[in-house]
Structure formats: structure tokens, C-alpha cells
Scaffold this active site. Structure first.
Site, PDB file in Angstrom:
ATOM      1  N   GLU A 117       0.853  -1.248  -0.138  1.00  0.00           N
ATOM      2  CA  GLU A 117       0.210  -0.133   0.055  1.00  0.00           C
ATOM      3  C   GLU A 117       0.751   1.315  -0.232  1.00  0.00           C
ATOM      4  O   GLU A 117       1.727   1.382   1.091  1.00  0.00           O
ATOM      5  CB  GLU A 117      -0.903   0.087   1.241  1.00  0.00           C
ATOM      6  CG  GLU A 117      -1.742   1.139   1.407  1.00  0.00           C
ATOM      7  CD  GLU A 117      -2.521   1.533   0.101  1.00  0.00           C
ATOM      8  OE1 GLU A 117      -2.327   2.476  -0.774  1.00  0.00           O
ATOM      9  OE2 GLU A 117      -3.432   0.569  -0.097  1.00  0.00           O
ATOM     10  N   VAL A 120      -2.746   4.974   2.253  1.00  0.00           N
ATOM     11  CA  VAL A 120      -3.441   4.513   3.621  1.00  0.00           C
ATOM     12  C   VAL A 120      -4.401   3.235   3.346  1.00  0.00           C
ATOM     13  O   VAL A 120      -4.943   3.135   2.417  1.00  0.00           O
ATOM     14  CB  VAL A 120      -4.120   5.547   4.234  1.00  0.00           C
ATOM     15  CG1 VAL A 120      -3.141   6.692   4.842  1.00  0.00           C
ATOM     16  CG2 VAL A 120      -5.225   6.133   3.302  1.00  0.00           C
ATOM     17  N   GLY A 123      -8.203   2.366   1.392  1.00  0.00           N
ATOM     18  CA  GLY A 123      -8.368   3.022  -0.130  1.00  0.00           C
ATOM     19  C   GLY A 123      -9.408   4.223  -0.182  1.00  0.00           C
ATOM     20  O   GLY A 123      -9.508   4.893   0.839  1.00  0.00           O
ATOM     21  N   LYS A 134     -21.128   8.715   3.903  1.00  0.00           N
ATOM     22  CA  LYS A 134     -22.183   8.283   4.515  1.00  0.00           C
ATOM     23  C   LYS A 134     -22.388   8.988   5.873  1.00  0.00           C
ATOM     24  O   LYS A 134     -23.464   9.144   6.494  1.00  0.00           O
ATOM     25  CB  LYS A 134     -22.259   6.727   4.701  1.00  0.00           C
ATOM     26  CG  LYS A 134     -22.272   5.907   3.429  1.00  0.00           C
ATOM     27  CD  LYS A 134     -23.040   6.354   2.614  1.00  0.00           C
ATOM     28  CE  LYS A 134     -22.850   6.104   1.211  1.00  0.00           C
ATOM     29  NZ  LYS A 134     -21.829   6.667   0.527  1.00  0.00           N
ATOM     30  N   GLY A 200       3.662  -0.326  -5.453  1.00  0.00           N
ATOM     31  CA  GLY A 200       4.084  -1.527  -5.996  1.00  0.00           C
ATOM     32  C   GLY A 200       4.244  -1.554  -7.473  1.00  0.00           C
ATOM     33  O   GLY A 200       3.459  -0.922  -8.117  1.00  0.00           O
ATOM     34  N   TYR A 266     -24.516   8.982  -9.134  1.00  0.00           N
ATOM     35  CA  TYR A 266     -24.441   8.728  -7.588  1.00  0.00           C
ATOM     36  C   TYR A 266     -23.761   9.777  -6.782  1.00  0.00           C
ATOM     37  O   TYR A 266     -24.410  10.191  -5.763  1.00  0.00           O
ATOM     38  CB  TYR A 266     -23.710   7.218  -7.335  1.00  0.00           C
ATOM     39  CG  TYR A 266     -24.575   6.290  -8.008  1.00  0.00           C
ATOM     40  CD1 TYR A 266     -24.929   5.113  -7.022  1.00  0.00           C
ATOM     41  CD2 TYR A 266     -25.239   6.005  -9.086  1.00  0.00           C
ATOM     42  CE1 TYR A 266     -25.650   4.091  -7.127  1.00  0.00           C
ATOM     43  CE2 TYR A 266     -25.995   5.125  -9.307  1.00  0.00           C
ATOM     44  CZ  TYR A 266     -26.187   4.036  -8.535  1.00  0.00           C
ATOM     45  OH  TYR A 266     -26.952   3.050  -8.879  1.00  0.00           O
ATOM     46  N   LEU A 269     -25.742  13.117  -6.886  1.00  0.00           N
ATOM     47  CA  LEU A 269     -27.041  13.260  -6.097  1.00  0.00           C
ATOM     48  C   LEU A 269     -26.792  13.148  -4.877  1.00  0.00           C
ATOM     49  O   LEU A 269     -27.334  13.882  -3.917  1.00  0.00           O
ATOM     50  CB  LEU A 269     -27.727  11.876  -6.361  1.00  0.00           C
ATOM     51  CG  LEU A 269     -28.550  12.165  -7.546  1.00  0.00           C
ATOM     52  CD1 LEU A 269     -29.339  10.545  -8.106  1.00  0.00           C
ATOM     53  CD2 LEU A 269     -29.669  12.936  -7.741  1.00  0.00           C
ATOM     54  N   ALA A 413     -17.109  -0.560  -4.269  1.00  0.00           N
ATOM     55  CA  ALA A 413     -16.180  -1.403  -3.113  1.00  0.00           C
ATOM     56  C   ALA A 413     -16.794  -2.729  -2.922  1.00  0.00           C
ATOM     57  O   ALA A 413     -15.684  -3.614  -2.965  1.00  0.00           O
ATOM     58  CB  ALA A 413     -16.303  -0.341  -1.972  1.00  0.00           C
ATOM     59  N   HIS A 541     -44.081  -8.979  10.104  1.00  0.00           N
ATOM     60  CA  HIS A 541     -45.042  -7.806   9.934  1.00  0.00           C
ATOM     61  C   HIS A 541     -45.130  -7.148  11.383  1.00  0.00           C
ATOM     62  O   HIS A 541     -45.354  -7.740  12.346  1.00  0.00           O
ATOM     63  CB  HIS A 541     -46.379  -8.579   9.545  1.00  0.00           C
ATOM     64  CG  HIS A 541     -47.589  -7.670   9.725  1.00  0.00           C
ATOM     65  ND1 HIS A 541     -47.631  -6.460   8.605  1.00  0.00           N
ATOM     66  CD2 HIS A 541     -48.413  -7.181  10.578  1.00  0.00           C
ATOM     67  CE1 HIS A 541     -48.639  -5.721   8.937  1.00  0.00           C
ATOM     68  NE2 HIS A 541     -49.122  -6.071  10.061  1.00  0.00           N
TER      69      HIS A 541
END
Length: 571
Positions: A117, A120, A123, A134, A200, A266, A269, A413, A541
């Protein structure tokens, strides 16, 4: 990040095509010019119980796959022959969600594993994407609830004027990313996965240089999982302050009074949801003729009526932002618009800030692909249906795989993680093909949008080509007791299916907790479950899950259920 899904696409190197294909964000897979293999459904084949036939078929399939590899593997020149012994069984370049998922599964399978990596752990998703966004959307959701006097009064609630602390909101997003990143790092270390710091570079088959120290690491198998970066079209000057990408926006360093969002997929929005909840005025700039081009048209129409029309949002469609100049010397951000079709000047916008939400581009430069005779296609690394890397002659590169955004099949992801798990299954002797049409996607607006499989136009096109009928069933959240109890009855669930055999072609949901509800449909597609069988599933229900229960029950399928009738059991 496509505006539409296609089973076969024609690669092109034009920058205009990249801009268009990236415009709708994380929506659907890009094909590498080869038909998707749809024979196997689901992430794990042990979900099918074919008794002794299962083991016989699987073994034959593995042998067939091995014979095919031996015929197609290319003789790749490098700075030496592949090593006879290896430092690791599996080396993964990239520690995002895809690399992390592959590493965990590899350890479970007993492989000595390392991750390289250069940035960090976590990703894009954890540090600059899914996770911090989120956190911001959680804030925007609460703000909308507190600001909706009519909704609160209908529940008998009275709340004083809502406000927010911008730095506190930004800290919430940053702290969440830090926590998740730490959790991922600790889980890798606890399982004995080596984390090698540095960029890498592939030197040849089974050889990777780590960082600038000329340290060479060898592995029996290598997975490239380098992800993607924000795509910025030509003519747009990003200063990170007033003209920003999603990477900058997630830091929420300021809330502009008026922000233009270039792209209504996405990313666009979700940020429109955040900014309008925090008091901004939003203007969408969309290259295609309609907003939300990657969604099912019927869902898109309803979502626009709820998510865009009543909010402080206006839009320009069918136009490109040919030039964007950041604010400086007391002048605002200047956006020059041209007609998408004619390229003629259309208008000029002056706003406080501009967010470039035109999707993401694969991060594949500097990987040393030339050392293994691999050429990217529009920046993506070409792979077959088993994520095996293909060189420019069409041959398989031995022991090399590519997963996630870098291969462009489906820029999500969780798709990267599923691809990584699929690769580990293969390198440990179990042939596996991932059905990308079973992978769900979601847009975390308020209310949410989710989908899996084909849109209605795509399904009808497929039906016309293959000669089968396509039907659509719909249910409304207004008929759901739990949604009505929440006073959140705005929403629709849509099922696209084959009436002759009950195959689920696609499911699209707009409404309360749509992102959680979609998984019943995605798992049904993954496991090959037909409508005539899933309609017998029992749902608690009152719950929102009954939206899907009613949806499947309303479908008119000609085929009979394969569920055996059992004797009643006394309780």
C-alpha cells in the site's frame, strides 16, 4: 460508473467517451469487450446442493480451466525467470476494500499473504468515498427530519429551529474514516497479513518492487487492486477550494451559498442531498439529456420529483462544462457551458463553488504493466471473467489478477471485495465465476435508491434479442404499514422478470431504507432463485421487507414452484 449496462462494449480511447461513461458514477459494470459469463450465479457455489454431481462437475470444470490456461498463458519477458520459491503465496497491490476482502479470505484459506500500500489502508472507500460520505449523509438526513415541520407535526412532535456546526460535521466524517481505517489495519495485522508500505511496481511474472528502495518481493500469485481517482474532464481547473472533487468535498471545509455540481449520478446526487440540507443552493450540470441517466427511467422520474424538484435545485441538461475557472481576485467561480451535441456556446454560470462529480478513473499508471506486455483500455486493465489479466496479444498473464475499479467491470467497493474473494477461490483450486448482475448498488439520498440487475429498457432489449417476454410488477410504499407508521410512504419497488420461467432480471427500489431492502433481491439472483419459489418466503409484519414480499407475490409467473410440499409440523 456507467450510464447504462452492456454485456459487450467496444473499447475506445477517446476522452469524450471516458467523460460520458464516467458521468453517472458508480452505477453499472463496464465489459472488457467479452460477454459476461452468466452461467454461475452467486459468490459461492456451495450454495447449490447438487449432491455428488456437484463435486464431479466442479472437478471437471477446474481441469478444463487449467487446460485452457496452459494453452493461453503468454511467454512474458522480464528481468529474469519466475522464482522457484516465493516470499508469499499471495501478494495484493492495494489495501482498499477489494484488497482487504481478498486478504481476509486468503488467510482463511491458509495462504501466506501480504498487501502493498502506497497510501493508507482502506483506499478510496474508507478514506475518501463510501465511509465519510455516509457520515455526511447521516447528518443531512437528521437535518431534513428536523427541518420538516409538516412531517414532525403529523407525528405530534414539536422541535425548535435546527442548526449545525460545520466543523463538528466535518469532524464526524473524518473521525469515522479514521476509526474504520484503524479497524481494517488491525484486522489485517491480527491475522498475520504483512503490510508493505510503498508503491508496488510489477517487474515481471510473480515479482514486485515495493517503494523506491529496490526491495523485490516475490509471490506465487499477485492481485492488482489499486482502485481509482476522481475523473476531471479537460478544461476544468481544480484548486481544491472553490473547484473541488469528491475528495475535497468530504472534508466539508466550507458550505457555499451556491454550488454547481457537474454530473447527476450517484456522487452528484448524494452531495446535492448534503449541500441542500445544510442550506446551499445547487445547480446540476449534466451532459446527457436527462438527469440521473444511469438509473431505471421510471425510478429516475419518481426520484426527481422527490429529491430534486421540491428542493433548492435547478439544472442544465445536454450541456458540457467546457471550462471552469476557480474563484480568485474577488471573482466567483466561472463555468462556461456548451451544447453537448453541437459544441456551441450555451451559457455561463457564476457560482460560489463547483463540485466535479463526473465519476472516477482507474489508478493504473506506474504499475509496470509494460514489463508484462499489458496495455490498458481507457486506463482499465483488461481481464477475463475470472479476473485474470490479459496482455495486448489476448493471452493470459500467468499468476496475475486484477480486481475492483482498476479493471472497470463494476466500480463498487463491495464488487471489488467479491472479485477478490473469487480470485482467492481460484488460486486455492476451486473454479469460480462471479455473476456481476447479482451485485446490488445503492444511492444514499433521502429517501434512498437501490437496484440490482437490469433496468427495464435493458431487459426489454435483451428479451427482444433472445426471444423471451419481459413483464414488470410494482408495489408502493404507501401500502406498507411500517412505512406509513414512519409517515414515509413515498416510494416504489419495481420487479422486472420473465413470466415464462420466473427469472428475476432486475429489481429497483426508491424509498425508505431501499439500500437495505435490495439484498433479498440480489441474493435471489445470486442463488438462481425463481419468483415462484421466493414468493413463499415469510416476512415479519409489520416491516419494510413486506414491500418486496408483495412485489414478488404480485408477479404473474407461468412456471410452477419447485418447493416441495411438506407435512405440517406440530409446535
Amino acid at each position: 460508473m456507467q450510464s447504462s449496462l452492456s454485456l459487450v462494449s467496444s473499447p475506445t480511447s477517446s476522452s469524450a467517451t471516458i467523460s460520458r461513461s464516467q458521468h453517472s458514477s458508480y452505477c453499472f459494470p463496464i465489459s472488457t469487450g467479452r460477454p459476461l459469463n452468466l452461467r454461475f450465479c452467486g459468490l459461492r457455489r456451495e450454495a447449490f446442493d447438487f449432491s455428488s454431481l456437484k463435486h464431479c462437475y466442479t472437478n471437471q470444470r477446474v481441469q478444463f480451466s487449467s487446460r485452457r490456461i496452459s494453452k493461453k498463458v503468454s511467454a512474458v519477458s522480464d528481468n529474469g525467470s519466475p522464482p522457484k520459491s516465493f516470499d508469499y503465496d499471495l501478494l495484493i497491490i492495494g489495501a482498499g476494500v477489494g484488497g482487504h476482502g481478498a486478504a481476509l479470505h486468503a488467510v482463511e484459506k491458509g495462504l501466506k499473504t501480504a498487501i502493498v500500500e502506497g497510501d493508507v489502508v482502506g483506499g478510496t472507500c474508507v478514506n475518501r468515498g463510501c465511509v465519510p460520505s455516509k457520515a455526511l449523509l447521516a447528518v443531512s438526513g437528521r437535518m431534513r427530519e428536523l427541518q420538516n415541520d409538516h412531517h414532525l407535526k403529523s407525528l405530534g412532535l414539536q422541535v425548535a429551529a435546527a442548526g449545525y456546526d460545520r466543523q463538528g460535521v466535518a469532524d464526524h466524517a473524518n473521525n469515522l474514516a479514521t476509526k474504520i481505517r484503524s479497524n481494517l489495519t488491525n484486522s489485517l495485522k491480527a491475522l498475520g497479513v504483512d503490510i508493505l508500505t510503498g508503491f508496488g511496481t510489477i517487474l515481471g511474472p510473480q515479482k514486485v518492487k515495493v517503494g523506491s528502495s529496490n526491495k523485490i518481493v516475490t509471490a506465487k500469485d499477485i492481485i492488482v487492486a489499486t482502485g481509482s481517482v476522481p475523473f476531471v474532464p479537460k478544461g476544468i481547473e481544480v484548486d481544491g477550494k472553490t473547484v473541488i472533487t469528491s475528495d475535497h468535498a468530504l472534508k466539508l471545509e466550507f458550505v457555499p451559498d451556491w454550488i454547481a455540481i457537474v454530473g447527476s449520478g450517484y456522487i452528484g446526487l448524494e452531495f446535492s442531498d448534503v449541500y441542500t440540507a445544510l442550506g446551499s443552493e445547487v445547480t446540476f450540470v449534466e451532459a446527457l439529456d436527462q438527469l440521473m441517466p444511469g438509473f431505471d427511467p421510471e425510478i429516475s422520474k419518481l426520484a426527481q420529483r422527490v429529491l430534486i424538484n421540491p428542493r433548492n435545485i435547478d439544472h442544465h441538461t445536454g450541456v458540457f462544462a467546457s471550462k471552469i475557472t476557480p474563484a480568485r481576485d474577488g471573482k466567483p467561480v466561472i463555468i462556461e457551458l456548451i451544447e453537448a451535441k453541437t459544441k456551441e456556446p450555451k451559457d455561463t454560470l457564476e457560482v460560489d463553488a463547483a463540485l466535479i462529480a463526473t465519476g472516477r478513473a482507474p489508478f493504473t499508471q506506474g504499475l509496470g504493466l509494460e514489463n508484462i506486455d499489458v496495455e490498458t483500455q481507457r486506463g482499465f486493465i483488461p481481464v477475463d471473467e475470472r479476473m485474470r489479466v490479459i496482455d495486448k496479444k489476448g493471452n493470459l498473464v500467468p499468476n496475475l489478477y486484477c480486481i475492483g475499479d482498476a479493471n472497470g467491470k463494476m466500480m463498487l467497493a463491495h464488487a471489488a471485495s467479491a472479485q477478490g474473494i473469487s480470485v482467492v477461490e481460484q488460486v486455492t483450486g476451486r473454479d469460480h465465476v462471479l455473476n456481476h448482475l447479482s451485485i446490488p448498488a445503492a444511492c444514499f439520498t433521502h429517501p434512498e435508491i437501490s437496484m440490482v440487475g437490469l433496468t427495464e429498457p435493458q431487459a426489454r432489449e435483451k428479451g427482444d434479442k433472445e426471444g423471451f417476454e419481459v413483464l414488470v410488477a410494482k408495489t408502493s410504499f404507501k401500502a406498507n404499514t411500517k412505512a406509513l407508521a414512519e409517515n414515509e410512504g413515498e416510494g416504489l419497488a419495481k420487479l422486472i422478470y420473465r413470466p415464462d420461467n420466473g427469472e428475476i432480471l432486475g429489481v429497483h427500489i426508491f424509498g425508505l431504507h431501499a439500500a437495505d431492502l435490495i439484498h433479498e433481491a440480489s441474493n435471489a439472483i445470486a442463488l438462481g432463485t425463481r419468483i415462484q419459489d421466493i414468493k413463499f418466503a415469510v416476512h415479519a409484519h409489520p416491516t419494510l421487507s413486506e414491500v418486496l414480499d408483495e412485489l414478488f407475490k404480485s408477479a404473474k409467473v407461468k412456471a410452477q414452484s419447485s418447493i416441495p410440499v411438506s407435512e405440517p409440523v406440530a409446535v
